[in-house]
Scaffold this active site. Structure first.
Site, PDB file in Angstrom:
ATOM      1  N   CYS A   1      -4.760   2.576  -3.687  1.00 15.15           N
ATOM      2  CA  CYS A   1      -3.516   3.068  -3.080  1.00 15.15           C
ATOM      3  C   CYS A   1      -2.408   2.027  -3.215  1.00 15.15           C
ATOM      4  O   CYS A   1      -1.592   1.854  -2.292  1.00 15.15           O
ATOM      5  CB  CYS A   1      -3.697   3.449  -1.618  1.00 15.15           C
ATOM      6  SG  CYS A   1      -4.938   4.711  -1.378  1.00 15.15           S
TER       7      CYS A   1
ATOM      8  N   LYS B   1     -10.456  -0.592  10.049  1.00 14.89           N
ATOM      9  CA  LYS B   1     -10.626  -1.770   9.189  1.00 14.89           C
ATOM     10  C   LYS B   1     -11.011  -3.008  10.013  1.00 14.89           C
ATOM     11  O   LYS B   1     -11.279  -4.065   9.464  1.00 14.89           O
ATOM     12  CB  LYS B   1      -9.342  -2.052   8.412  1.00 14.89           C
ATOM     13  CG  LYS B   1      -8.989  -0.956   7.411  1.00 14.89           C
ATOM     14  CD  LYS B   1      -7.749  -1.316   6.623  1.00 14.89           C
ATOM     15  CE  LYS B   1      -7.111  -0.116   5.948  1.00 14.89           C
ATOM     16  NZ  LYS B   1      -7.895   0.448   4.865  1.00 14.89           N
TER      17      LYS B   1
ATOM     18  N   ASP C   1       3.151  -4.657   8.126  1.00 18.20           N
ATOM     19  CA  ASP C   1       1.926  -3.878   8.000  1.00 18.20           C
ATOM     20  C   ASP C   1       0.753  -4.863   8.066  1.00 18.20           C
ATOM     21  O   ASP C   1       0.471  -5.575   7.113  1.00 18.20           O
ATOM     22  CB  ASP C   1       1.950  -3.118   6.669  1.00 18.20           C
ATOM     23  CG  ASP C   1       0.640  -2.417   6.380  1.00 18.20           C
ATOM     24  OD1 ASP C   1      -0.296  -2.518   7.196  1.00 18.20           O
ATOM     25  OD2 ASP C   1       0.548  -1.775   5.313  1.00 18.20           O
TER      26      ASP C   1
ATOM     27  N   GLN D   1      -4.432  -5.121   6.770  1.00 19.58           N
ATOM     28  CA  GLN D   1      -5.431  -5.973   6.115  1.00 19.58           C
ATOM     29  C   GLN D   1      -5.456  -7.385   6.702  1.00 19.58           C
ATOM     30  O   GLN D   1      -6.197  -8.237   6.222  1.00 19.58           O
ATOM     31  CB  GLN D   1      -5.169  -6.054   4.601  1.00 19.58           C
ATOM     32  CG  GLN D   1      -5.332  -4.749   3.862  1.00 19.58           C
ATOM     33  CD  GLN D   1      -6.776  -4.239   3.820  1.00 19.58           C
ATOM     34  OE1 GLN D   1      -7.733  -4.946   4.151  1.00 19.58           O
ATOM     35  NE2 GLN D   1      -6.935  -2.995   3.419  1.00 19.58           N
TER      36      GLN D   1
ATOM     37  N   HIS E   1       0.861  -1.187   0.000  1.00 22.17           N
ATOM     38  CA  HIS E   1       0.000   0.000   0.000  1.00 22.17           C
ATOM     39  C   HIS E   1       0.902   1.244   0.000  1.00 22.17           C
ATOM     40  O   HIS E   1       2.011   1.201   0.526  1.00 22.17           O
ATOM     41  CB  HIS E   1      -0.852  -0.034   1.272  1.00 22.17           C
ATOM     42  CG  HIS E   1      -1.872   1.049   1.378  1.00 22.17           C
ATOM     43  ND1 HIS E   1      -1.573   2.312   1.834  1.00 22.17           N
ATOM     44  CD2 HIS E   1      -3.199   1.063   1.090  1.00 22.17           C
ATOM     45  CE1 HIS E   1      -2.679   3.056   1.835  1.00 22.17           C
ATOM     46  NE2 HIS E   1      -3.683   2.324   1.389  1.00 22.17           N
TER      47      HIS E   1
HETATM   48  N1  7TS Z   1      -1.668  -0.699   4.786  1.00 22.86           N
HETATM   49  C1  7TS Z   1      -2.558  -1.425   4.101  1.00 22.86           C
HETATM   50  C2  7TS Z   1      -2.219  -2.818   3.696  1.00 22.86           C
HETATM   51  C3  7TS Z   1      -3.798  -0.862   3.773  1.00 22.86           C
HETATM   52  O1  7TS Z   1      -4.679  -1.590   3.091  1.00 22.86           O
HETATM   53  C4  7TS Z   1      -4.094   0.459   4.172  1.00 22.86           C
HETATM   54  C5  7TS Z   1      -5.381   1.126   3.804  1.00 22.86           C
HETATM   55  C6  7TS Z   1      -3.129   1.157   4.899  1.00 22.86           C
HETATM   56  C7  7TS Z   1      -1.928   0.553   5.189  1.00 22.86           C
HETATM   57  C8  7TS Z   1      -3.354   2.532   5.400  1.00 22.86           C
HETATM   58  O2  7TS Z   1      -4.283   2.528   6.420  1.00 22.86           O
HETATM   59  P1  7TS Z   1      -4.787   3.901   7.062  1.00 22.86           P
HETATM   60  O3  7TS Z   1      -5.893   3.479   7.959  1.00 22.86           O
HETATM   61  O4  7TS Z   1      -3.653   4.488   7.783  1.00 22.86           O
HETATM   62  O5  7TS Z   1      -5.268   4.736   5.910  1.00 22.86           O
HETATM   63  N2  7TS Z   1      -6.062   0.532   2.724  1.00 22.86           N
HETATM   64  C9  7TS Z   1      -7.145   1.041   2.083  1.00 22.86           C
HETATM   65  C10 7TS Z   1      -7.816   0.340   1.073  1.00 22.86           C
HETATM   66  O6  7TS Z   1      -7.507  -0.768   0.664  1.00 22.86           O
HETATM   67  N3  7TS Z   1      -8.831   1.088   0.631  1.00 22.86           N
HETATM   68  O7  7TS Z   1      -8.858   2.231   1.328  1.00 22.86           O
HETATM   69  C11 7TS Z   1      -7.818   2.207   2.232  1.00 22.86           C
END
Ligand code: 7TS
Length: 407
Positions: free
Chosen positions: A365, A227, A201, A204, A124
């Site tokens: 992203c 999430k 990370d 997910q 990501h």
């Molecule tokens: N890492 C992964 C694997 C992600 O899928 C996401 C966000 C992030 C980091 C960042 O997370 P945040 O909460 O700090 O923004 N992924 C997604 C997505 O798949 N669609 O919208 C956000």
């Protein structure tokens, strides 16, 4: 709850009961953000109704209750990811902030021109851009583990990519664009054999499978609350205590100090050293409630149910003409990215919406993944444990509708 009961689960998510354009909502955009059960919503409401006050600083009753709830959530996170100590759990805004914190406080001080940072092709942007910024600033190199057509990491050259110049390896446990589950435990072991620290990370991963930082043995683990059925604006940085202890704080301010004078500031102990300013108290309490909720459903049980959903959906889409699934790794979490022949994913998303089917259409992203496949975007259905086989059928109906319209 014992045995997994989808009907009982769905009753806890009032938002799922609505109709969109006269169709029952099928919310299949969980990888972007998940829905919240009433237990989470009520925990936050109760906090604002009864306990609202700042933490760690009040002698009064409300502040003590707020502090207990806030610190109670930290212990729930500790158990949830099997960390050793509350000191290893730092509350942040989300996965993005956690990665930036590590880039700034852990990697930056030891990074020299010519050093390397190892990531993978399926990260990501949150696990690419902070490292790239650092590399640009210091003159270091971003090294990328390649991937295969199926959307698995190509580890044939992995050993050679771990070098004496590698200052950190930062890898996603589950790809948000492809659903691939990466072998992070084995990769961590190999990195450690060469003395390379590892950040995983887990953004997910945590909503879909048991998390165990001691089993992976990673040095840092990051994820976002929103999430995993908790609110936005709260996330977690796990770090091994010895490493966090050595690191300088990232942000300065209240709560992260023991004493301040104009001559010298003495920083607070872990984990407060990294929590400057008034934190997201309600969000943290919501995260604790989300963990309680996931535990009550049973993480093994929800993981198994989601695998059934994924298999059902994958089989359905595979049987359809004119559909290309992007990401066919052997080990996948419940993400299904696909293309409909001759139709831009954005049109797919719009037509789906008119049938109550919420998905994400875009690059997710993860633009390097799109570049790898030579496509601008994908349509992505991502499932949570509250989704049903009927919703997968609604997805299939929506695909047929798109194909009819574009025939
Ligand atoms: N890492 C992964 C694997 C992600 O899928 C996401 C966000 C992030 C980091 C960042 O997370 P945040 O909460 O700090 O923004 N992924 C997604 C997505 O798949 N669609 O919208 C956000």
């Amino acid at each position: 709850m014992g045995i997994f009961d989808i009907h009982a689960v769905r009753k806890d998510f009032p938002i799922l009961e609505q109709e969109v354009y006269g169709f029952p909502l099928a919310y299949l955009d969980n990888a972007a953000s998940s829905q919240k059960p009433i237990q989470v919503i009520e925990a936050m409401n109760d906090y604002y109704r009864q306990d609202n006050a700042n933490v760690h600083r009040g002698v009064h009753r409300l502040s003590q209750r707020a502090t207990d709830a806030y610190e109670g959530a930290r212990s729930k996170v500790r158990d949830f990811i099997h960390a050793k100590s509350d000191k290893e759990i730092v509350f942040v805004r989300g996965a993005t902030e956690a990665i930036n914190l590590i880039a700034h406080s852990f990697v930056r001080p030891m990074l020299n021109a010519g050093d390397e940072i190892l990531i993978s092709h399926m990260e990501h942007h949150a696990n690419i851009v902070p490292w790239q910024m650092l590399c640009d600033e210091i003159g270091a190199k971003l090294i990328v583990i390649p991937m295969t057509d199926r959307g698995e990491l190509d580890l044939s050259t992995f050993d050679d990519l771990l070098t004496s110049k590698t200052k950190i390896m930062a890898i996603g446990e589950v790809s948000n664009a492809l659903g691939t589950i990466n072998p992070v435990k084995m990769m961590t072991r190999k990195a450690h054999e060469k003395g390379i620290p590892v950040l995983i990370d887990g953004a997910q991963a945590v909503p879909h499978m048991p998390a165990d930082v001691q089993d992976i043995d990673c040095d840092f683990y990051v994820f976002s609350g929103h999430k995993m059925f908790a609110p936005t604006g709260i996330g977690v940085l796990y770090g091994k205590e010895a490493l966090l202890e050595e690191m300088a704080p990232w942000q300065g301010g209240g709560d992260m100090i023991l004493s301040v004078s104009f001559e010298k500031t003495q920083y607070n102990v872990l984990p407060y050293k990294f929590e400057a300013g008034t934190p997201n108290i309600a969000g943290t309490i919501g995260l604790g409630a989300a963990i309680d909720y996931m535990n009550s459903v049973g993480i093994e049980a929800l993981a198994k149910y989601e695998q059934d959903l994924l298999v059902y959906a994958t089989n359905k889409l595979t049987a359809m003409d004119g559909i290309r699934i992007i990401g066919t790794a052997e080990n996948k979490a419940s993400v299904l990215s696909f293309m409909i022949d001759g139709v831009h994913p954005h049109d797919v998303g719009t037509i789906f919406d008119q049938q109550g089917v919420a998905i994400r259409a875009g690059h997710h992203c993860a633009q390097p993944v799109m570049q790898f496949y030579g496509i601008p975007a994908t349509a992505r259905a991502s499932f949570a444990f509250y989704n049903t086989m009927e919703e997968v059928d609604a997805l299939v109906d929506a695909i047929e509708k798109v194909q009819e319209l574009f025939a």
